[in-house]
Design a protein around this motif. Structure first.
Motif, PDB file in Angstrom:
ATOM      1  N   PRO A 123       0.814  -1.212   0.000  1.00 16.44           N
ATOM      2  CA  PRO A 123       0.000   0.000   0.000  1.00 16.44           C
ATOM      3  C   PRO A 123       0.850   1.266   0.000  1.00 16.44           C
ATOM      4  O   PRO A 123       1.957   1.281   0.509  1.00 16.44           O
ATOM      5  CB  PRO A 123      -0.796  -0.115   1.304  1.00 16.44           C
ATOM      6  CG  PRO A 123       0.016  -1.007   2.163  1.00 16.44           C
ATOM      7  CD  PRO A 123       0.745  -1.955   1.240  1.00 16.44           C
ATOM      8  N   VAL A 124       0.312   2.272  -0.629  1.00 18.31           N
ATOM      9  CA  VAL A 124       0.922   3.592  -0.600  1.00 18.31           C
ATOM     10  C   VAL A 124      -0.009   4.470   0.215  1.00 18.31           C
ATOM     11  O   VAL A 124      -1.128   4.732  -0.194  1.00 18.31           O
ATOM     12  CB  VAL A 124       1.087   4.170  -2.023  1.00 18.31           C
ATOM     13  CG1 VAL A 124       1.600   5.591  -1.958  1.00 18.31           C
ATOM     14  CG2 VAL A 124       2.024   3.285  -2.831  1.00 18.31           C
TER      15      VAL A 124
ATOM     16  N   GLN B 190      -1.245   0.314  -7.301  1.00 20.51           N
ATOM     17  CA  GLN B 190      -1.100   1.662  -6.763  1.00 20.51           C
ATOM     18  C   GLN B 190      -2.336   1.977  -5.946  1.00 20.51           C
ATOM     19  O   GLN B 190      -3.446   1.570  -6.309  1.00 20.51           O
ATOM     20  CB  GLN B 190      -0.936   2.688  -7.876  1.00 20.51           C
ATOM     21  CG  GLN B 190      -0.704   4.090  -7.349  1.00 20.51           C
ATOM     22  CD  GLN B 190      -0.325   5.084  -8.431  1.00 20.51           C
ATOM     23  OE1 GLN B 190      -0.073   4.707  -9.563  1.00 20.51           O
ATOM     24  NE2 GLN B 190      -0.283   6.349  -8.068  1.00 20.51           N
ATOM     25  N   SER B 191      -2.158   2.676  -4.842  1.00 24.88           N
ATOM     26  CA  SER B 191      -3.266   3.017  -3.951  1.00 24.88           C
ATOM     27  C   SER B 191      -3.338   4.512  -3.719  1.00 24.88           C
ATOM     28  O   SER B 191      -2.314   5.199  -3.760  1.00 24.88           O
ATOM     29  CB  SER B 191      -3.091   2.322  -2.598  1.00 24.88           C
ATOM     30  OG  SER B 191      -3.126   0.923  -2.742  1.00 24.88           O
TER      31      SER B 191
ATOM     32  N   CYS C 121      -7.524  11.876  -3.338  1.00 25.06           N
ATOM     33  CA  CYS C 121      -7.092  11.956  -4.737  1.00 25.06           C
ATOM     34  C   CYS C 121      -8.108  12.682  -5.620  1.00 25.06           C
ATOM     35  O   CYS C 121      -7.812  12.977  -6.772  1.00 25.06           O
ATOM     36  CB  CYS C 121      -6.809  10.560  -5.284  1.00 25.06           C
ATOM     37  SG  CYS C 121      -8.233   9.467  -5.368  1.00 25.06           S
ATOM     38  N   PHE C 122      -9.298  12.998  -5.101  1.00 23.81           N
ATOM     39  CA  PHE C 122     -10.303  13.718  -5.865  1.00 23.81           C
ATOM     40  C   PHE C 122     -10.331  15.209  -5.544  1.00 23.81           C
ATOM     41  O   PHE C 122     -10.349  16.033  -6.443  1.00 23.81           O
ATOM     42  CB  PHE C 122     -11.692  13.128  -5.633  1.00 23.81           C
ATOM     43  CG  PHE C 122     -11.830  11.722  -6.141  1.00 23.81           C
ATOM     44  CD1 PHE C 122     -11.841  11.452  -7.495  1.00 23.81           C
ATOM     45  CD2 PHE C 122     -11.937  10.672  -5.257  1.00 23.81           C
ATOM     46  CE1 PHE C 122     -11.958  10.156  -7.972  1.00 23.81           C
ATOM     47  CE2 PHE C 122     -12.062   9.371  -5.714  1.00 23.81           C
ATOM     48  CZ  PHE C 122     -12.065   9.110  -7.073  1.00 23.81           C
TER      49      PHE C 122
ATOM     50  N   ARG D  29      -9.424   3.770   0.952  1.00 25.81           N
ATOM     51  CA  ARG D  29      -8.177   3.561   0.223  1.00 25.81           C
ATOM     52  C   ARG D  29      -8.548   2.813  -1.046  1.00 25.81           C
ATOM     53  O   ARG D  29      -9.081   1.711  -0.995  1.00 25.81           O
ATOM     54  CB  ARG D  29      -7.157   2.772   1.022  1.00 25.81           C
ATOM     55  CG  ARG D  29      -5.837   2.678   0.241  1.00 25.81           C
ATOM     56  CD  ARG D  29      -4.778   1.969   0.982  1.00 25.81           C
ATOM     57  NE  ARG D  29      -5.109   0.548   0.960  1.00 25.81           N
ATOM     58  CZ  ARG D  29      -4.468  -0.374   1.645  1.00 25.81           C
ATOM     59  NH1 ARG D  29      -3.496  -0.023   2.448  1.00 25.81           N
ATOM     60  NH2 ARG D  29      -4.804  -1.627   1.570  1.00 25.81           N
ATOM     61  N   MET D  30      -8.313   3.429  -2.168  1.00 24.41           N
ATOM     62  CA  MET D  30      -8.621   2.811  -3.460  1.00 24.41           C
ATOM     63  C   MET D  30      -7.331   2.229  -4.025  1.00 24.41           C
ATOM     64  O   MET D  30      -6.286   2.886  -4.016  1.00 24.41           O
ATOM     65  CB  MET D  30      -9.186   3.847  -4.419  1.00 24.41           C
ATOM     66  CG  MET D  30     -10.451   4.469  -3.923  1.00 24.41           C
ATOM     67  SD  MET D  30     -11.227   5.547  -5.116  1.00 24.41           S
ATOM     68  CE  MET D  30      -9.866   6.365  -5.880  1.00 24.41           C
ATOM     69  N   THR D  31      -7.433   1.006  -4.509  1.00 24.09           N
ATOM     70  CA  THR D  31      -6.274   0.327  -5.073  1.00 24.09           C
ATOM     71  C   THR D  31      -6.594  -0.117  -6.489  1.00 24.09           C
ATOM     72  O   THR D  31      -7.661  -0.677  -6.743  1.00 24.09           O
ATOM     73  CB  THR D  31      -5.887  -0.887  -4.211  1.00 24.09           C
ATOM     74  OG1 THR D  31      -5.595  -0.438  -2.887  1.00 24.09           O
ATOM     75  CG2 THR D  31      -4.678  -1.600  -4.773  1.00 24.09           C
ATOM     76  N   VAL D  32      -5.674   0.132  -7.377  1.00 22.81           N
ATOM     77  CA  VAL D  32      -5.788  -0.292  -8.773  1.00 22.81           C
ATOM     78  C   VAL D  32      -4.729  -1.351  -9.019  1.00 22.81           C
ATOM     79  O   VAL D  32      -3.571  -1.189  -8.649  1.00 22.81           O
ATOM     80  CB  VAL D  32      -5.575   0.898  -9.727  1.00 22.81           C
ATOM     81  CG1 VAL D  32      -5.599   0.443 -11.166  1.00 22.81           C
ATOM     82  CG2 VAL D  32      -6.612   1.971  -9.476  1.00 22.81           C
ATOM     83  N   LEU D  33      -5.149  -2.454  -9.638  1.00 25.16           N
ATOM     84  CA  LEU D  33      -4.234  -3.526 -10.024  1.00 25.16           C
ATOM     85  C   LEU D  33      -4.250  -3.639 -11.535  1.00 25.16           C
ATOM     86  O   LEU D  33      -5.295  -3.504 -12.157  1.00 25.16           O
ATOM     87  CB  LEU D  33      -4.683  -4.860  -9.417  1.00 25.16           C
ATOM     88  CG  LEU D  33      -4.846  -4.897  -7.906  1.00 25.16           C
ATOM     89  CD1 LEU D  33      -5.499  -6.204  -7.483  1.00 25.16           C
ATOM     90  CD2 LEU D  33      -3.507  -4.732  -7.220  1.00 25.16           C
ATOM     91  N   TRP D  34      -3.100  -3.880 -12.153  1.00 25.89           N
ATOM     92  CA  TRP D  34      -3.032  -4.063 -13.597  1.00 25.89           C
ATOM     93  C   TRP D  34      -1.873  -4.996 -13.909  1.00 25.89           C
ATOM     94  O   TRP D  34      -1.017  -5.248 -13.073  1.00 25.89           O
ATOM     95  CB  TRP D  34      -2.866  -2.723 -14.310  1.00 25.89           C
ATOM     96  CG  TRP D  34      -1.541  -2.065 -14.090  1.00 25.89           C
ATOM     97  CD1 TRP D  34      -0.422  -2.197 -14.868  1.00 25.89           C
ATOM     98  CD2 TRP D  34      -1.165  -1.206 -13.014  1.00 25.89           C
ATOM     99  NE1 TRP D  34       0.617  -1.463 -14.361  1.00 25.89           N
ATOM    100  CE2 TRP D  34       0.184  -0.847 -13.204  1.00 25.89           C
ATOM    101  CE3 TRP D  34      -1.827  -0.710 -11.901  1.00 25.89           C
ATOM    102  CZ2 TRP D  34       0.873  -0.016 -12.329  1.00 25.89           C
ATOM    103  CZ3 TRP D  34      -1.147   0.120 -11.035  1.00 25.89           C
ATOM    104  CH2 TRP D  34       0.178   0.457 -11.256  1.00 25.89           C
TER     105      TRP D  34
END
Length: 73
Positions: free
Chosen positions: A11-12, A47-48, A18-19, A33-38
């Motif tokens: 986590p970061v 990235q979080s 972020c909005f 905490r929003m996390t994106v995985l790719w």
């Protein structure tokens, strides 16, 4: 705040939404905490970001707004 794809997974943490760019309090129900995985070149990246629940809700598309467990369904 950004994280390069080659960085270690994990986590970061940040205290800024972020909005809206305002502070996000850690101990409140409003904090997310929003996390994106790719996957890029066969390697999974992550990235979080911190966000306010209301800020995310305000920006969701009408087709998904209000659906699922996030919104109490």
């Amino acid at each position: 705040m950004s994280m390069p794809t080659g960085a270690a997974r994990g986590p970061v943490a940040t205290d800024v939404c972020c909005f809206c760019g305002e502070a996000v309090e850690h101990a409140t129900e409003e904090r997310l905490r929003m996390t994106v995985l790719w996957v890029e070149d066969g390697v999974e990246g992550e990235q979080s970001w911190a966000a306010h629940r209301a800020c995310l809700s305000d920006r969701l598309h009408e087709r998904v707004k209000g659906t699922g467990p996030f919104f109490g369904e």
